[in-house]
Design an enzyme around this catalytic site. Structure first.
Site, PDB file in Angstrom:
ATOM      1  CG  HIS A 106      24.536  53.405   4.437  1.00 25.57           C
ATOM      2  ND1 HIS A 106      24.970  54.127   5.633  1.00 25.57           N
ATOM      3  CD2 HIS A 106      25.648  52.520   4.412  1.00 25.57           C
ATOM      4  CE1 HIS A 106      25.513  53.601   6.307  1.00 25.57           C
ATOM      5  NE2 HIS A 106      26.224  52.456   5.910  1.00 25.57           N
ATOM      6  N   GLY A 107      22.846  55.674   0.928  1.00 27.74           N
ATOM      7  CA  GLY A 107      22.135  55.632  -0.543  1.00 27.74           C
ATOM      8  C   GLY A 107      20.958  56.469  -0.456  1.00 27.74           C
TER       9      GLY A 107
END
Length: 337
Positions: free
Chosen positions: A318-319
């Site tokens: 996600h990041g």
């Protein structure tokens, strides 16, 4: 170009739909397919044309690796293809994160590369990685270049998912009915799109304004304001992703294609496991089928280890940041609980 932008709604989408069906009617499905590839590439390039070579290189390498896997059945080609995808993703998405941590741990002073993250790189990388694994397992054949190119680039899924699979999408490209205007599919597609657009523009964007206002004044909040900001941010994320997922399904239906459902009211879940099965459904399925099960799943007494690795990987997906790693680790503990 975002799905909720004026350029997309009033120019790109209607022109693409009109020409797609007109070309199919006048010249045949093969030229309509080529047009949709061209439209998808144009859609991707509109954001930043410098990202186009990155997408095309990824497609070329994976297509070649997939062909070699199908022809030779050698695991070396699978390893090479997956290694390329992981290194490709790591460079563009995580290079500066790795450099920051190296500087902290080793007391070095490496400069940031300041790499601009290519649009949709996680989605088209995972989509193609699944294809390579399936090719090695004998679950696919050698697809044509045009089918494979359309499979990866088809624009409804390209910027925010869902992760799609060759066995679900590519057979649709050979069905002549996909190239004939279908009023029922078109009506359903518009309905999906309008509902998603409402969630994104009216609810998510408004909640974003509230959340941003609260976060900008985080040092002077009452407890009720803090909780209100947290709730607004939660609803922003929920309706933003829900809206985009539904718009993608709707756009594909207008083109007579079926994309997988990627979001299914996760706040109605009865357990944390049910929650993960409802939120970002295609990512959860990918992590389960292409990471958790290959690691051994719940066999050989390594169930907790495999869940931990899977959830940590999902968090990092996600990041690029320790907050995402911690979130993945926290999700793992909730999952076990």
């Amino acid at each position: 170009m975002l799905f909720n932008s004026y350029e997309f709604i009033f120019i790109f989408l209607p022109i693409t739909l009109l020409l797609y069906y007109l070309i199919a009617k006048k010249t045949g499905s093969i030229y309509a397919k080529y047009f949709l590839i061209l439209a998808s590439v144009a859609f991707y390039s509109y954001w930043d044309i410098r990202n186009l070579p990155i997408l095309l290189v990824s497609i070329a390498v994976n297509f070649f690796a997939g062909r070699r896997i199908v022809e030779t059945k050698k695991k070396n080609w699978l390893i090479a293809g997956i290694a390329f995808n992981l290194l490709f993703l790591a460079y563009y998405k995580y290079a500066d994160f790795f450099l920051d941590n190296a500087n902290t741990l080793l007391h070095t002073s490496f400069s940031h590369l300041d790499i601009v993250l290519p649009l949709g790189i996680s989605f088209f990388t995972f989509t193609q990685t699944a294809y390579l694994v399936d090719a090695y397992k004998g679950e696919t054949t050698s697809y044509s270049k045009s089918d494979y190119l359309l499979f990866v680039t088809i624009f409804p899924h390209l910027i925010a998912g869902p992760i799609i699979y060759h066995k679900d999408m590519i057979p649709q490209f050979s069905e002549e009915s996909r190239y004939k205007f279908n009023f029922d599919n078109f009506a359903k597609g518009i309905t999906w799109f309008v509902i998603g657009l409402f969630k994104k523009v009216v609810i998510a964007d408004w909640m974003s304004n509230v959340a941003n206002l609260v976060f900008e004044h985080s040092e002077h909040l009452s407890i009720l304001e803090a909780w209100g900001g947290s709730l607004a941010y939660t609803l922003q994320l929920y309706f933003d992703f829900s809206g985009y997922s539904e718009m993608a399904v709707g756009i594909a239906l207008m083109l007579n294609y079926n994309l997988p459902i990627n979001f299914n009211a996760p706040y109605k879940a009865c357990s944390i496991i049910d929650f993960w099965r409802r939120w970002h459904i295609t990512l959860s399925a990918f992590l389960k089928n292409y990471l958790y099960i290959p690691l051994g799943g719940n066999r050989n007494g390594h169930h907790m280890r495999n869940i931990m690795i899977t959830m940590l990987f999902g968090g990092l997906w996600h990041g690029a940041g320790w907050t995402f790693v911690i979130w993945g680790g926290h999700s793992w503990m909730l999952y076990l609980h």
